[in-house]
Scaffold this motif. Sequence first.
Motif, PDB file in Angstrom:
ATOM      1  N   UNK A 261       0.843  -1.199   0.000  1.00  0.00           N
ATOM      2  CA  UNK A 261       0.000   0.000   0.000  1.00  0.00           C
ATOM      3  C   UNK A 261       0.881   1.253   0.000  1.00  0.00           C
ATOM      4  N   UNK A 262       1.867   1.287   0.904  1.00  0.00           N
ATOM      5  CA  UNK A 262       2.761   2.450   1.002  1.00  0.00           C
ATOM      6  C   UNK A 262       3.428   2.718  -0.345  1.00  0.00           C
TER       7      UNK A 262
ATOM      8  N   UNK B 241      -7.651   6.922   5.992  1.00  0.00           N
ATOM      9  CA  UNK B 241      -7.974   6.007   7.094  1.00  0.00           C
ATOM     10  C   UNK B 241      -7.336   4.634   6.976  1.00  0.00           C
ATOM     11  N   UNK B 242      -6.117   4.570   6.423  1.00  0.00           N
ATOM     12  CA  UNK B 242      -5.461   3.263   6.267  1.00  0.00           C
ATOM     13  C   UNK B 242      -4.054   3.236   6.892  1.00  0.00           C
TER      14      UNK B 242
ATOM     15  N   UNK C 240      -2.065  -5.233  -1.974  1.00  0.00           N
ATOM     16  CA  UNK C 240      -3.449  -5.023  -2.417  1.00  0.00           C
ATOM     17  C   UNK C 240      -4.320  -6.272  -2.351  1.00  0.00           C
ATOM     18  N   UNK C 241      -3.744  -7.442  -2.610  1.00  0.00           N
ATOM     19  CA  UNK C 241      -4.551  -8.673  -2.616  1.00  0.00           C
ATOM     20  C   UNK C 241      -5.237  -8.900  -1.270  1.00  0.00           C
ATOM     21  N   UNK C 242      -4.668  -8.335  -0.201  1.00  0.00           N
ATOM     22  CA  UNK C 242      -5.237  -8.556   1.130  1.00  0.00           C
ATOM     23  C   UNK C 242      -6.144  -7.406   1.594  1.00  0.00           C
ATOM     24  N   UNK C 243      -6.600  -6.606   0.651  1.00  0.00           N
ATOM     25  CA  UNK C 243      -7.494  -5.494   1.005  1.00  0.00           C
ATOM     26  C   UNK C 243      -8.885  -5.733   0.435  1.00  0.00           C
TER      27      UNK C 243
ATOM     28  N   UNK D 248     -11.131  -0.595   0.552  1.00  0.00           N
ATOM     29  CA  UNK D 248      -9.762  -0.225   0.966  1.00  0.00           C
ATOM     30  C   UNK D 248      -8.872   0.002  -0.256  1.00  0.00           C
ATOM     31  N   UNK D 249      -9.052  -0.842  -1.279  1.00  0.00           N
ATOM     32  CA  UNK D 249      -8.247  -0.663  -2.506  1.00  0.00           C
ATOM     33  C   UNK D 249      -8.533   0.703  -3.126  1.00  0.00           C
ATOM     34  N   UNK D 250      -9.827   1.077  -3.143  1.00  0.00           N
ATOM     35  CA  UNK D 250     -10.139   2.375  -3.740  1.00  0.00           C
ATOM     36  C   UNK D 250      -9.577   3.511  -2.884  1.00  0.00           C
TER      37      UNK D 250
END
Length: 349
Positions: free
Chosen positions: A105-106, A135-136, A144-147, A151-153
């Motif tokens: 994500x970062x 908020x993440x 990303x696969x674990x969101x 959350x991805x958006x």
Amino acid sequence: MFEFFVMIRLENISKTFIHDKKPIYALKNINIHVPAGQIYGVIGKSGAGKSTLIRCVNLLEKPTSGNIFIDNVDITQLSNRQLIHTRRKISMIFQHFNLLSSRTVFDNIALPLELDHTSKKKIKEKVNGLLELVGLQDKADVYPANLSGGQKQRVAIARALANDPKVLLCDEATSALDPETTRSILELLKDINKRFGLTILLITHEMDVVKQICDQVAVIHNGELVEQAPIGEMFSNPKSEAARQFIQSTLHLNIPDDYLHKLSPVPDEGLHPLLRLEFTGVSVDAPLLSQAAKEFNIDNNIISAQMDYAGGVKFGIMLTEMIGSPLNTKNAIQFLQNNNAKVEVLGYV
Ligand SMILES: Nc1ncnc2c1ncn2[C@@H]1O[C@H](COP(=O)(O)OP(=O)(O)OP(=O)(O)O)[C@@H](O)[C@H]1O
């Protein structure tokens, strides 16, 4: 007079694709002005030309003719190099998020900053701020696969904001999300719009999206812009059939089963018309049904009704059985129509 500064100005945009040697007129002479700091929605059915339109705004798709001004610069006239520079100020988010699966994500959010040769220290500061905004904070090292979709958006929104854009383009950004997640993403977009004065242009096929966050809306149909107006005006006085249909799609009213069973398509002795009434703007606040009842000696048996609210305007639909003599019900229907209610006789019960 106070004039709005126009952040996005589309002038006579046309786009023609050639498919099997035949032209497809995807966009025909579109003119749209989006004031700075507004959320502007473009709504249309599948194939209307929405994706083509939004892709033209950052020249992912080159229009066949017309000009596109962003912040007063005609980007159709820029060299490739100048365009790369200008595009940093025009961010985009997509229906399917378009995150890089091999990056955390970062690192997804950091990507535009890396491409811009920002220092590591600044990247860290900026990305952490953006993670907090969406908020993440606790998901920085997750892939990303674990969101979840929402959350991805959020990650995609944070990435889109990394370069401090002036314009955010949203291409069906909530279409892959459930209604509750859609609401939270739209709230986030509205918050960002207010906080940073970011100009947002979004395309959607859902009037619910437009209703929730847009200041203005344009309707496109078969590549043509058929109507554009501030949201309250569109809901109170839709001028095109396409706009009316989209407004109706936000109201859901089904005929109950027992009425459906006894519904006759033709009038008959002892049967009464079953009406579907649409009220917008002025007609919604007038006591039309009770006036009709008094004036024409009829009774209204309301079966179901739904009212809604958008852009400061009330609108709604109602299912009602109108009880009275054929002449009186005919006159009462005429009265409702004369007072801006739309009346459809669904049959007789
Ligand atoms: N690359 C292309 N080549 C040929 N025709 C295209 C191309 N892209 C779009 N079209 C055509 O242009 C028209 C508008 O398509 P567009 O994708 O912009 O519509 P849309 O409103 O975004 O629809 P949807 O909601 O289904 O994505 C359609 O008739 C489509 O088939």
